[in-house]
Design an enzyme around this catalytic site. Structure first.
Site, PDB file in Angstrom:
ATOM      1  N   LYS A   1       0.206   2.514  -1.938  1.00 55.34           N
ATOM      2  CA  LYS A   1      -0.649   2.899  -1.229  1.00 55.34           C
ATOM      3  C   LYS A   1      -1.106   3.983  -1.253  1.00 55.34           C
ATOM      4  CE  LYS A   1       2.431   1.312   2.654  1.00 55.34           C
ATOM      5  NZ  LYS A   1       2.097   0.694   3.772  1.00 55.34           N
TER       6      LYS A   1
ATOM      7  N   TYR B   1     -15.971  28.104  16.001  1.00 57.92           N
ATOM      8  CA  TYR B   1     -16.140  27.606  17.297  1.00 57.92           C
ATOM      9  C   TYR B   1     -15.993  27.478  18.475  1.00 57.92           C
ATOM     10  CZ  TYR B   1     -19.292  24.652  13.747  1.00 57.92           C
ATOM     11  OH  TYR B   1     -19.995  24.069  12.968  1.00 57.92           O
TER      12      TYR B   1
END
Length: 702
Positions: A375, A601
């Site tokens: 999964k 940033y």
């Protein structure tokens, strides 16, 4: 197990040569009688042999399991043969017009007759016959089963036989004469996908079903000689004393073809022919074109009119032309080698997967099997690639969380059982059925609604023994009711341990309570006479801390990927694991940043000295936690540590290359060299960090 295809592949060459002989009559100039007893009799096993190949390799598996993947293989085959037929029609269109097989003046019904049954050139009948026969046998297998399909196909063959080599006899019976007059109004011959093909497809299926039990036998050799001699006498009798309409079908031909095919399955020649299927297919398609060319040349070179020489020249030229086209195809084909991921990728180690599974098998009981939990894209590692590798080492049961994951895994070609651990809306029940999935019943209401849909599906019953997340109430009366639902084929029962990852006393007490409750439910169901199917309750930590448990399956997730969830939590049983995944990204540019400048940033990263800065093509959108920004993350290149600086961007990150030697643009760096350490520092588990790895990352299986 020996490879059964070697003898089949080599005989394809002989069979293709036989087909050429049938269309050139090699003995006509020498001894025409030999063409009658060899070319038009013995060599008639060639086309049935090719149909049996289709039955063996395509329909054999389907006859045992009408799974989504097996049905898809049939659909792909039909599409492929249809396209080959279309291209062949176009190739022979000018010749078809010249010999009058097709005409622009033909009405629609006559054109349909030519295209569907006769073929637009004399050898092209094979392709529509293959399509019609495959469709017919597939439908029969689905509706009446294999044995009745064989019986029905045999009856069709006998009808076809009466309109072929035995026509001179059957034509004397008025009722049969009317039958064949009707049949021939739709097809020039009974050698077609309706009467000829199905029985040989069925014989191929039969060979597939018995192949595992098949051993070399002198009896097979003796039977082949008996049947081939018998068919030869049958042919001589029919050609001498009756009016043979055609000679593609003999009473003993199916027996000869079957015995020959079984003998070939046992034949393991040392000589192997590469791409024999493609080579012989091209020979089949092209040889009439070569016949036309050789015939035209023979007008100027009389010696080529010798039938044997003509045959040999056609054979040699057909194979040479076919091989040249295969060589051209290889050159034009896009290289099968994977294009390196220029941006970022995950490198998955097959050997590490094998190692981890072997270590797990040392711990679990011998009678317990492994379910591969794939999964969340196999915990971020690549669901398709990991499942493929697990299948190779004998794991045939897989777990996913959602139906979307299950369908994607099935469409990838996975042949195993696929259990959906999570909730699936009952409106998706058709997809559960279509893709042959196993749905977990996660509550009483879920089971009731699924049953009311009146579509039989495979299920496992999930029982809530104390985790209180999913599962039916651990009440044996309610569980019994679930097993009695007519549309739920419950093949197993399971639960999930909530605290098996901890050896603290309270966790052990909770886990033991769950195990006790689960075992009691199984015992009560057994006393009620209910066959509850497969059982499973342990996941990865369940086998490490409770190795004494013995159920049918264990669900293995994080251990398969080479990690513990939390390395600070001790386990009862140690295990030697190898991480299967490396996250890599490319250095895409670099520059010099002067002292005092900010990078990235914000104002969080200011260089104190003249610094060589690199940009690596991976970011937080790819699963790299932004919280690792500004020197919390260290990358690796050829054993050298490289510090990440500045805020990690969505698609990129900056690194300090000042101390790094021998690095160039487009070189690959290891981005998460120590996943377990990073998970610990981020106060999370490796499961979370791995499953964050984004879908933009390519996957390379090595």
């Amino acid at each position: 197990m020996k490879h059964r295809a070697n003898g089949i592949d080599l005989f394809r060459i002989f069979a293709a040569t036989m087909v050429v002989a049938i269309h050139t009559f090699p003995f006509q100039s020498i001894a025409p009688f030999l063409d009658e007893v060899i070319t038009l009799t013995v060599f008639r096993v060639a086309v049935p042999f090719f149909f049996m190949i289709t039955g063996y390799f395509l329909l054999g598996r389907l006859s045992l399991n009408f799974s989504y993947n097996n049905n898809q293989r049939v659909k792909k085959y039909l599409y492929k043969i249809g396209m080959i037929y279309l291209y062949s029609i176009l190739l022979y269109f000018p010749l078809s017009l010249l010999n009058g097989t097709i005409s622009l003046k033909m009405n629609i019904l006559l054109l349909l007759k030519v295209f569907i049954f006769d073929g637009t050139f004399y050898h092209l009948w094979y392709f529509p016959a293959s399509i019609i026969g495959t469709i017919l046998v597939t439908l029969l297998l689905r509706s009446i089963g294999f044995k009745l399909t064989v019986a029905f196909s045999t009856c069709l063959y006998l009808v076809g036989l009466g309109g072929d080599s035995w026509y001179g006899i059957t034509n004397q019976v008025p009722l049969l004469n009317k039958l064949y007059t009707f049949i021939f109004s739709w097809s020039d011959y009974t050698r077609s996908g309706v009467f000829f093909t199905p029985v040989f497809l069925c014989l191929g299926i039969f060979a597939y079903r018995v192949s595992k039990k098949l051993t070399a036998s002198k009896i097979l050799n003796l039977l082949f000689y008996v049947f081939i001699i018998g068919m030869t006498f049958e042919s001589i009798f029919l050609h001498r004393f009756t009016n043979v309409k055609h000679d593609s079908m003999y009473l003993l031909l199916p027996s000869c073809a079957l015995i020959l095919f079984l003998m070939l399955l046992n034949w393991q020649p040392k000589l192997k022919v590469k791409e024999s299927a493609d080579l012989t297919l091209l020979v089949y398609i092209l040889h009439p074109l070569v016949i036309v060319i050789v015939h035209s040349i023979s007008k100027y070179i009389p010696i080529l009119k010798n039938s044997l020489l003509n045959f040999l020249l056609v054979v040699v030229c057909s194979f040479i032309l076919a091989q040249l086209l295969l060589n051209l195809k290889r050159k034009l084909r896009v290289s099968k080698q994977k294009i390196p991921f220029e941006r970022a990728s995950k490198e998955i180690s097959a050997s590490a997967i094998h190692h981890n599974i072997n270590e797990i098998r040392k711990i679990i009981p011998k009678n317990t099997n492994i379910m591969g939990v794939v999964k969340a894209n196999a915990y971020g590692c690549g669901m398709v690639e990991v499942a493929y590798e697990l299948e190779k080492i004998g794991i045939s049961f897989f777990c996913v969380a959602t139906i979307e994951e299950a369908i994607a895994l099935r469409k990838s070609g996975n042949q195993g059982d696929i259990l959906i651990l999570g909730y699936t809306h009952p409106n998706r029940i058709n997809d559960i059925k279509k893709y042959n999935l196993i749905q977990s019943i996660v509550s009483e209401e879920h089971g009731k609604v699924l049953n009311l849909k009146k579509i039989p599906i495979r299920c496992h019953l999930q029982v809530d023994t104390g985790m209180h997340r999913l599962g039916v109430t651990p009440n044996v009366t309610i569980i019994q009711q679930m097993y009695l639902f007519s549309n739920l084929k419950i093949e197993g029962i399971y639960s999930h341990l909530g605290s098996s990852d901890s050896l603290e006393q309270e966790s052990i007490a909770r886990t033991n309570t769950q195990i006790f409750l689960f075992n009691n439910i199984l015992s009560d169901l057994e006393q009620m006479g209910i066959s509850y199917g497969y059982t499973h309750i342990q996941s990865s930590y369940g086998i490490l801390n409770y190795p004494e448990l013995s159920f049918d399956f264990v669900r293995i997730g994080i251990l398969c990927y080479g990690f513990l969830s939390d390395y600070n939590s001790p386990t009862k049983i140690p295990i030697d694991l190898q991480p299967i995944v490396k996250v890599k990204a490319s250095l895409i540019t670099e520059r010099i940043v002067e002292a005092g400048e900010y990078v990235g940033y914000g104002l969080g990263a200011k260089v104190e000295k003249r610094t060589r800065i690199g940009v690596v093509s991976i970011g937080y959108a790819d699963g790299i936690p932004r919280a690792l920004s500004n020197a919390k993350l260290t990358l690796e290149f050829k054993g050298q540590s490289i510090k990440q600086i500045g805020n990690i961007c969505m698609d990129m990150m900056l690194v300090d290359l000042s101390e790094v030697e021998d690095i160039s643009l487009n070189d690959e760096l290891i981005v998460l060299p120590n996943i377990s350490k990073i998970a610990d520092e981020e106060q999370t588990i490796t499961n979370e960090l791995l499953s964050r790895l984004g879908s933009r990352l390519g996957t390379e299986l090595n």
